[in-house]
Design an enzyme around this catalytic site. Structure first.
Site, PDB file in Angstrom:
ATOM      1  N   GLN A  56      10.771 -20.591 -33.487  1.00  0.00           N
ATOM      2  CA  GLN A  56      10.048 -21.587 -32.701  1.00  0.00           C
ATOM      3  C   GLN A  56      10.166 -23.074 -33.740  1.00  0.00           C
ATOM      4  O   GLN A  56      10.230 -23.886 -32.902  1.00  0.00           O
ATOM      5  CB  GLN A  56       8.527 -21.301 -32.808  1.00  0.00           C
ATOM      6  CG  GLN A  56       7.821 -22.286 -32.126  1.00  0.00           C
ATOM      7  CD  GLN A  56       6.305 -21.758 -32.083  1.00  0.00           C
ATOM      8  OE1 GLN A  56       5.977 -20.592 -31.815  1.00  0.00           O
ATOM      9  NE2 GLN A  56       5.366 -22.560 -31.975  1.00  0.00           N
TER      10      GLN A  56
ATOM     11  N   CYS B 217       6.682 -10.038 -30.360  1.00  0.00           N
ATOM     12  CA  CYS B 217       6.735  -9.264 -31.584  1.00  0.00           C
ATOM     13  C   CYS B 217       5.787  -9.408 -32.655  1.00  0.00           C
ATOM     14  O   CYS B 217       5.904  -8.466 -33.519  1.00  0.00           O
ATOM     15  CB  CYS B 217       8.164  -9.953 -32.262  1.00  0.00           C
ATOM     16  SG  CYS B 217       8.073 -11.534 -33.135  1.00  0.00           S
TER      17      CYS B 217
ATOM     18  N   CYS C 227      12.979 -14.575 -29.753  1.00  0.00           N
ATOM     19  CA  CYS C 227      13.289 -14.605 -31.222  1.00  0.00           C
ATOM     20  C   CYS C 227      14.344 -14.140 -31.524  1.00  0.00           C
ATOM     21  O   CYS C 227      14.783 -12.951 -31.271  1.00  0.00           O
ATOM     22  CB  CYS C 227      11.974 -14.137 -31.848  1.00  0.00           C
ATOM     23  SG  CYS C 227      11.925 -12.323 -32.041  1.00  0.00           S
ATOM     24  N   GLU C 228      15.025 -14.784 -32.403  1.00  0.00           N
ATOM     25  CA  GLU C 228      16.360 -14.349 -32.913  1.00  0.00           C
ATOM     26  C   GLU C 228      16.093 -12.884 -33.973  1.00  0.00           C
ATOM     27  O   GLU C 228      17.075 -12.373 -34.377  1.00  0.00           O
ATOM     28  CB  GLU C 228      16.969 -15.249 -33.702  1.00  0.00           C
ATOM     29  CG  GLU C 228      16.367 -15.833 -35.194  1.00  0.00           C
ATOM     30  CD  GLU C 228      17.034 -16.956 -35.795  1.00  0.00           C
ATOM     31  OE1 GLU C 228      17.496 -17.946 -34.854  1.00  0.00           O
ATOM     32  OE2 GLU C 228      17.052 -17.377 -36.777  1.00  0.00           O
ATOM     33  N   HIS C 229      15.110 -12.680 -34.294  1.00  0.00           N
ATOM     34  CA  HIS C 229      14.792 -11.604 -35.313  1.00  0.00           C
ATOM     35  C   HIS C 229      14.727 -10.206 -34.685  1.00  0.00           C
ATOM     36  O   HIS C 229      15.030  -9.105 -35.247  1.00  0.00           O
ATOM     37  CB  HIS C 229      13.432 -11.984 -36.179  1.00  0.00           C
ATOM     38  CG  HIS C 229      13.409 -13.148 -36.754  1.00  0.00           C
ATOM     39  ND1 HIS C 229      12.474 -14.163 -36.954  1.00  0.00           N
ATOM     40  CD2 HIS C 229      14.398 -13.807 -37.710  1.00  0.00           C
ATOM     41  CE1 HIS C 229      12.933 -15.197 -37.744  1.00  0.00           C
ATOM     42  NE2 HIS C 229      14.249 -14.844 -38.318  1.00  0.00           N
ATOM     43  N   HIS C 230      13.981 -10.212 -33.378  1.00  0.00           N
ATOM     44  CA  HIS C 230      13.810  -9.114 -32.774  1.00  0.00           C
ATOM     45  C   HIS C 230      14.295  -9.045 -31.229  1.00  0.00           C
ATOM     46  O   HIS C 230      14.226  -8.031 -30.755  1.00  0.00           O
ATOM     47  CB  HIS C 230      12.173  -8.666 -32.678  1.00  0.00           C
ATOM     48  CG  HIS C 230      11.616  -8.942 -34.072  1.00  0.00           C
ATOM     49  ND1 HIS C 230      10.945  -9.809 -34.615  1.00  0.00           N
ATOM     50  CD2 HIS C 230      11.349  -7.685 -34.888  1.00  0.00           C
ATOM     51  CE1 HIS C 230      10.616  -9.577 -35.629  1.00  0.00           C
ATOM     52  NE2 HIS C 230      10.762  -8.103 -35.862  1.00  0.00           N
TER      53      HIS C 230
ATOM     54  N   HIS D 113       4.204 -14.997 -29.613  1.00  0.00           N
ATOM     55  CA  HIS D 113       5.318 -14.107 -29.982  1.00  0.00           C
ATOM     56  C   HIS D 113       4.879 -12.873 -29.683  1.00  0.00           C
ATOM     57  O   HIS D 113       4.039 -12.122 -30.465  1.00  0.00           O
ATOM     58  CB  HIS D 113       5.660 -14.317 -31.375  1.00  0.00           C
ATOM     59  CG  HIS D 113       6.192 -15.802 -31.692  1.00  0.00           C
ATOM     60  ND1 HIS D 113       7.613 -16.108 -31.987  1.00  0.00           N
ATOM     61  CD2 HIS D 113       5.567 -16.973 -31.409  1.00  0.00           C
ATOM     62  CE1 HIS D 113       7.743 -17.420 -32.150  1.00  0.00           C
ATOM     63  NE2 HIS D 113       6.574 -17.723 -31.953  1.00  0.00           N
TER      64      HIS D 113
HETATM   65 ZN   LIG Z   1      10.281 -11.868 -33.737  1.00  0.00          ZN
END
Ligand SMILES: [Zn+2]
Length: 232
Positions: A162, A192, A121-124, A190
């Site tokens: 996603q 995360c 994931c690009e956030h975490h 996920h």
């Molecule tokens: Zn994430």
């Protein structure tokens, strides 16, 4: 707990653009889903700088970066990144371009289901993994089945959401093969969400994307969904 994310914007309700042409998912820049994301001559930090950044993170969490067990860790982490994110250097259009021109009158959709993948994931920058299902109805271009699995892997080996992964796969198949329609469904867990944050293990996220005949015909969507579920 399952989350259902509605398909992303699918264009005008009638599926046609102003000039009457079939609407394609134009909100994605083709450069995003057709080309390698990084050109070979694109300037980027050196391997040594990347390893230094890993050392900084290890020191930040409280580690003694000079202890024996960690001496090779920065090198290993950067090597793992090279592998996990090799999709930035691979070209989706090239994979799909090797097509067969002969459909022998076949006029139903081709479904490849249960293609497993792991992305981040690009956030975490934490893994999410699951299965991708792709169907398309060929007009004249048919692609080798392993190529669709390769396509999923190229996009998965980049930082993703996603929703974006789902849309990019559909857009690439749509643009290169120009089929009557594409259906993509992705189900993923996920980490995360399961090993940090709200800690909900086993929660699955579902995303789907339909173009052409799949977008226009709910019965075809339903048939696609039931074939994905069939035999389980
Ligand atoms: Zn994430």
């Amino acid at each position: 707990m399952d989350a259902l994310i509605k398909p992303l914007r699918t264009g005008k309700p009638d599926g046609k653009s102003a000039d009457g042409k079939e609407f394609r998912p134009a909100e994605l820049d083709p450069a995003e889903f057709l080309a390698a994301a990084v050109k070979p001559d694109h300037p980027r930090p050196s391997r040594g700088e990347a390893e230094q950044a890993v050392k900084t993170l290890l020191a930040y969490i409280g580690e003694d970066i000079s202890r024996e067990g960690l001496l090779d860790t920065p090198r290993r982490v950067v090597e793992a990144y090279d592998e996990l994110f090799q999709g930035y250097h691979q070209c989706p259009a090239e994979v799909l371009n090797r097509t067969f021109g002969e459909t022998a009158g076949y006029d139903d959709f081709v479904l490849i289901r249960d293609m497993s993948f792991t992305s981040h994931c690009e956030h975490h920058v934490m893994p999410f993994y699951g299965k991708a299902h792709i169907a398309y109805t060929p007009v004249e271009r048919v692609v080798g089945l392993s190529k669709l699995a390769r396509l999923v892997d190229i996009f998965a080996h980049r930082l993703q959401t996603q929703e974006h992964l789902t849309a990019q796969i559909a857009a690439a198949v749509d643009e290169v093969l120009k089929p009557r329609g594409v259906a993509v469904m992705i189900e993923a867990e996920h980490t995360c969400m399961s090993v940090r944050g709200i800690g909900k293990q086993g929660a699955m996220t579902f995303t789907s994307r339909f173009t052409g005949m799949f977008r226009d015909n709910p019965a075809e969507q339903a048939r696609f969904m039931s074939m994905i579920r069939g035999g389980r």
